[in-house]
Design an enzyme around this catalytic site. Structure first.
Site, PDB file in Angstrom:
ATOM      1  N   ASP A   1       0.030   8.829  -6.259  1.00  0.00           N
ATOM      2  CA  ASP A   1      -0.336  10.223  -6.109  1.00  0.00           C
ATOM      3  C   ASP A   1      -1.809  10.216  -5.763  1.00  0.00           C
ATOM      4  O   ASP A   1      -2.609   9.505  -6.385  1.00  0.00           O
ATOM      5  CB  ASP A   1      -0.075  11.031  -7.372  1.00  0.00           C
ATOM      6  CG  ASP A   1      -0.071  12.528  -7.077  1.00  0.00           C
ATOM      7  OD1 ASP A   1       0.594  12.938  -6.115  1.00  0.00           O
ATOM      8  OD2 ASP A   1      -0.754  13.285  -7.787  1.00  0.00           O
TER       9      ASP A   1
ATOM     10  N   GLY B   1       3.719   9.317   6.612  1.00  0.00           N
ATOM     11  CA  GLY B   1       2.371   8.775   6.735  1.00  0.00           C
ATOM     12  C   GLY B   1       2.097   7.780   5.629  1.00  0.00           C
ATOM     13  O   GLY B   1       1.549   6.694   5.858  1.00  0.00           O
TER      14      GLY B   1
END
EC number: 3.6.1.66
Length: 219
Positions: A88, A23
């Protein structure tokens, strides 16, 4: 450093996407598509020799999004000898003091699926009224060069949490975050719409000039 593997047919300056999350790979490719001359390769392509040898996942031992982003990019740049970009990111829920935060991808356990993480969070917030369901997607995006130079940018998408998933696009918690000013969840937006406002889109837009400089130096 492992033996560098250059994808067949690569024509531009190579940058490695330091993730195996497909994704994220799709989103990062779309976000970097505006940089002409860039060949963004994913981990499976760039370090295929290491993968075949059983290269493990890079432990995310940091306590902030920035630390974990840099950990991933540093290791991939070290392994491949190529510039590496990483991010992140996660969901920060105000009533939970910013959790799940860096634990977003493993909120329901280390091997939990996106659906399991999402459902657990909804259960935990079941009794929270609508006016207290504020949340945001947060991202730290990094670029690490083989020379050791490092750059980090941040992005944030503020919204509110829905009581049930809506939409089948995106990944992770996208089906339950409704951005401020929107009537749709992130999973109901097209990739182009989402990238224009998302935490990851903002972080990589800020990082793009650094990546462009890498391209310029490679020419």
């Amino acid at each position: 450093m492992i033996e560098q593997t250059t994808p067949a047919g690569a024509t531009g300056a190579l940058v490695v996407l330091a993730t195996r999350n497909q994704g994220k790979v799709r989103e990062l490719r779309a976000l970097l598509a505006s940089l002409p001359g860039l060949e963004a390769v994913d981990l499976e392509t760039a370090v295929i020799d290491a993968v075949a040898a059983g290269c493990s996942e890079i432990p995310e031992t940091g306590v902030t999004f920035e630390e974990n982003s840099l950990i991933k990019a540093r290791e991939v740049a070290r392994q491949t000898g190529l510039p590496a970009v990483a991010d992140d990111s996660g969901l920060a829920v105000e009533v939970l003091g910013g959790a799940p935060g860096i634990f977003s991808a493993r909120w329901a356990g280390t091997q939990a699926s996106d659906e399991a993480n999402l459902q657990l969070l909804l259960e935990q917030l079941a009794d929270i009224s609508d006016e207290h369901r504020a949340a945001a997607f947060v991202c730290a995006a990094s670029l690490v060069l083989p020379s050791g130079d490092e750059y980090v940018e941040h992005g944030r998408l503020q919204g509110t949490l829905l009581r049930a998933p809506r939409g089948d696009g995106g990944f992770g918690y996208d089906p339950i975050l409704q951005p401020l000013g929107e009537s749709r969840s992130c999973a109901e937006l097209s990739m182009q719409e989402k990238n224009a406002i998302s935490h990851r889109g903002k972080a990589f837009a800020a990082l793009a000039p650094r990546i462009a400089a890498v391209l310029q130096a490679a020419r």
